[in-house]
Design a protein around this motif. Sequence first.
Motif, PDB file in Angstrom:
ATOM      1  N   GLN A  56      45.153  38.406 143.180  1.00 24.86           N
ATOM      2  CA  GLN A  56      45.316  39.756 142.655  1.00 24.86           C
ATOM      3  C   GLN A  56      45.737  40.754 143.734  1.00 24.86           C
ATOM      4  O   GLN A  56      45.841  41.954 143.464  1.00 24.86           O
ATOM      5  CB  GLN A  56      44.014  40.225 142.004  1.00 24.86           C
ATOM      6  N   ARG A  57      45.999  40.263 144.930  1.00 16.74           N
ATOM      7  CA  ARG A  57      46.329  41.134 146.058  1.00 16.74           C
ATOM      8  C   ARG A  57      47.539  42.011 145.746  1.00 16.74           C
ATOM      9  O   ARG A  57      47.517  43.226 145.977  1.00 16.74           O
ATOM     10  CB  ARG A  57      46.609  40.248 147.275  1.00 16.74           C
ATOM     11  N   ARG A  58      48.576  41.405 145.196  1.00 17.55           N
ATOM     12  CA  ARG A  58      49.797  42.151 144.914  1.00 17.55           C
ATOM     13  C   ARG A  58      49.553  43.245 143.872  1.00 17.55           C
ATOM     14  O   ARG A  58      49.989  44.380 144.029  1.00 17.55           O
ATOM     15  CB  ARG A  58      50.881  41.190 144.431  1.00 17.55           C
ATOM     16  N   LEU A  59      48.865  42.908 142.795  1.00 18.99           N
ATOM     17  CA  LEU A  59      48.617  43.868 141.726  1.00 18.99           C
ATOM     18  C   LEU A  59      47.770  45.035 142.213  1.00 18.99           C
ATOM     19  O   LEU A  59      48.079  46.204 141.928  1.00 18.99           O
ATOM     20  CB  LEU A  59      47.915  43.168 140.562  1.00 18.99           C
ATOM     21  N   TYR A  60      46.729  44.767 142.959  1.00 23.14           N
ATOM     22  CA  TYR A  60      45.870  45.823 143.474  1.00 23.14           C
ATOM     23  C   TYR A  60      46.607  46.688 144.487  1.00 23.14           C
ATOM     24  O   TYR A  60      46.390  47.896 144.569  1.00 23.14           O
ATOM     25  CB  TYR A  60      44.594  45.234 144.088  1.00 23.14           C
ATOM     26  N   GLY A  61      47.488  46.078 145.278  1.00 19.12           N
ATOM     27  CA  GLY A  61      48.244  46.866 146.245  1.00 19.12           C
ATOM     28  C   GLY A  61      49.194  47.835 145.584  1.00 19.12           C
ATOM     29  O   GLY A  61      49.351  48.974 146.019  1.00 19.12           O
ATOM     30  N   ARG A  62      49.829  47.411 144.507  1.00 18.74           N
ATOM     31  CA  ARG A  62      50.811  48.261 143.840  1.00 18.74           C
ATOM     32  C   ARG A  62      50.187  49.322 142.949  1.00 18.74           C
ATOM     33  O   ARG A  62      50.691  50.428 142.842  1.00 18.74           O
ATOM     34  CB  ARG A  62      51.780  47.396 143.025  1.00 18.74           C
ATOM     35  N   LEU A  63      49.079  48.995 142.299  1.00 15.26           N
ATOM     36  CA  LEU A  63      48.494  49.929 141.342  1.00 15.26           C
ATOM     37  C   LEU A  63      47.283  50.679 141.866  1.00 15.26           C
ATOM     38  O   LEU A  63      46.962  51.756 141.370  1.00 15.26           O
ATOM     39  CB  LEU A  63      48.083  49.179 140.066  1.00 15.26           C
ATOM     40  N   GLY A  64      46.595  50.127 142.852  1.00 16.60           N
ATOM     41  CA  GLY A  64      45.341  50.717 143.296  1.00 16.60           C
ATOM     42  C   GLY A  64      44.169  50.057 142.590  1.00 16.60           C
ATOM     43  O   GLY A  64      44.316  49.367 141.570  1.00 16.60           O
ATOM     44  N   ILE A  65      42.979  50.276 143.121  1.00 22.25           N
ATOM     45  CA  ILE A  65      41.792  49.564 142.644  1.00 22.25           C
ATOM     46  C   ILE A  65      41.488  49.889 141.192  1.00 22.25           C
ATOM     47  O   ILE A  65      41.355  49.005 140.343  1.00 22.25           O
ATOM     48  CB  ILE A  65      40.570  49.929 143.523  1.00 22.25           C
ATOM     49  N   ALA A  66      41.386  51.182 140.869  1.00 24.90           N
ATOM     50  CA  ALA A  66      40.968  51.576 139.524  1.00 24.90           C
ATOM     51  C   ALA A  66      41.986  51.136 138.476  1.00 24.90           C
ATOM     52  O   ALA A  66      41.634  50.563 137.443  1.00 24.90           O
ATOM     53  CB  ALA A  66      40.749  53.083 139.470  1.00 24.90           C
ATOM     54  N   ALA A  67      43.267  51.410 138.743  1.00 26.98           N
ATOM     55  CA  ALA A  67      44.297  51.092 137.763  1.00 26.98           C
ATOM     56  C   ALA A  67      44.416  49.585 137.549  1.00 26.98           C
ATOM     57  O   ALA A  67      44.534  49.108 136.414  1.00 26.98           O
ATOM     58  CB  ALA A  67      45.633  51.668 138.206  1.00 26.98           C
ATOM     59  N   ALA A  68      44.386  48.820 138.630  1.00 26.34           N
ATOM     60  CA  ALA A  68      44.513  47.367 138.496  1.00 26.34           C
ATOM     61  C   ALA A  68      43.340  46.794 137.715  1.00 26.34           C
ATOM     62  O   ALA A  68      43.508  45.912 136.867  1.00 26.34           O
ATOM     63  CB  ALA A  68      44.615  46.724 139.869  1.00 26.34           C
ATOM     64  N   GLY A  69      42.133  47.303 137.984  1.00 22.04           N
ATOM     65  CA  GLY A  69      40.965  46.832 137.252  1.00 22.04           C
ATOM     66  C   GLY A  69      41.053  47.153 135.774  1.00 22.04           C
ATOM     67  O   GLY A  69      40.707  46.327 134.914  1.00 22.04           O
ATOM     68  N   THR A  70      41.537  48.354 135.445  1.00 26.03           N
ATOM     69  CA  THR A  70      41.675  48.752 134.050  1.00 26.03           C
ATOM     70  C   THR A  70      42.756  47.929 133.363  1.00 26.03           C
ATOM     71  O   THR A  70      42.626  47.563 132.190  1.00 26.03           O
ATOM     72  CB  THR A  70      41.996  50.252 133.938  1.00 26.03           C
TER      73      THR A  70
END
Length: 512
Positions: free
Chosen positions: A401-415
């Motif tokens: 999930q490194r790529r997704l969290y990097g692009r969206l940020g913690i809160a957005a990627a989790g949501t």
Amino acid sequence: MVARTELSALRDRYDLVIVGGGITGAGIFREAVRTQASALLVEARDYASGTSSWSSKLVHGGLRYLKNGQWRLTLESVRERQRLLGEAPGLVEPQTFLMPIYAGRKPGRWLMQFGLRIYDWMAGARRSRWLDAQTTLEAEADLARRDLLGAMAYEDARTDDARLVLRLILDGCADGGVALNYVKASVRSDGQRVCGVRLSDAVSGSEREIDAGVVINATGAWAGALPGAPAGAPSLRPLRGSHLLFSPRRFGLRHAVSWLHPQDGRPVFAYPWEGAVLYGTTDLDHGETPDEPRITSQEVDYLLAGLAAQFPRLCLNAGDVISTYAGVRPVVGGGKADPSAESRESALWQTPGLVGITGGKLTTFRVTAREVLRAAARELPRLLPQDEQPLFASATPVDSQRRLYGRLGIAAAGTLMQEVPGEELSRIGDTPWTWAELRWAARHEQVVHLDDLLLRRSRLGLVVENGARALLPRVLAICREELGWDAARCDAEQARWLGRWQSQHAPPGWTA
């Protein structure tokens, strides 16, 4: 997660109004919000739609700047590269470069080793090393072999420049700032000082006047053309940089490769990027409007000649190109005969109520932002930047999930993981994007047109052949569901996109 705000919902006054949604404006916006000031950012088109989505995608110190004696800029860039690598994993990632060294050709091994030792010293860690010829060819088998001595290997970094801009803007909005795309601004003055802006929303057609403690002109290549702004912008020398993209099935690389073009000795490079291989760049005076730059046939020939010299075994030609792009760099003119010799330093100017900024580099956006806020704080002290803290809150639960969290940020990627159907987490063909990211962007990231989704929220329009034409039915289905587009709007957006792709990004000689 940022819905598009109507002009009628804005405050009457903001401490800071930033005009320009490229990397410079985005960095200023993010830093301004951290001071607890009220901040509004407006962009006349889409975020990052100008220079900031058409760079070489490298977060780097710039060995060329070191060669030109620009020590301070190189040191600043190397330090910012290291900061971003630490703060934004998944968005800014390390990239190994190989510089092949040949007998009787520049650069020589010892000169490169000397320069890279300085580069490593600036970064605070030894990362460069010499590879012999056999090891070099094991790393990249398609390199030219005649007179090959070996290669210098060194480390820099890569990013998705448009996604970096969006992350800064969306994080700023999450912390209380307001940002709007497709809103044109003109500057208002009261006769003594700049006092605000007049806004015009291209989506709704509404207009609104907003008061501002300070207005920031961060319009880059358009710095001298902001309506109503007082004189003071420096004379720019717009320079065009153009790139080609290839399928990795035709041009396979495992590392970045940098070499000197045989015609003029200019550095060029190719490297794996977002499911394609990116190659560039040119550096030419751009005498036209910066609005819609495009590669020329002469630039294509120049770039292909560079490939033929370094990768002769591949016999790459124009028919192998899957897309192209060009961007205009807002370089402050210094009177150099060679465009590449012009400094990439930023230039700041100030009049009562307004601070202007142009030039600069993608890598050093944070330094530039803090410089601008210090200037603005002379008029509004609350804008003075606070103690340096990480720009990005980074936390990646698992490597996948490194790529997704990097692009969206913690809160957005989790949501996103909770909101979007699990089957849409599958990748789109051979690209790194998922259908879930497209749906998320349409739902939460102020997508107005199809090209926003295909060129900046994702890069599918560049890395998938034929402008991602085969994907359009499913992409438009998402737009119907999330944006409420009817059949007529979908048809209009598809025609708009395909026309834009053919005029600005299609490979040479491409026909529908």
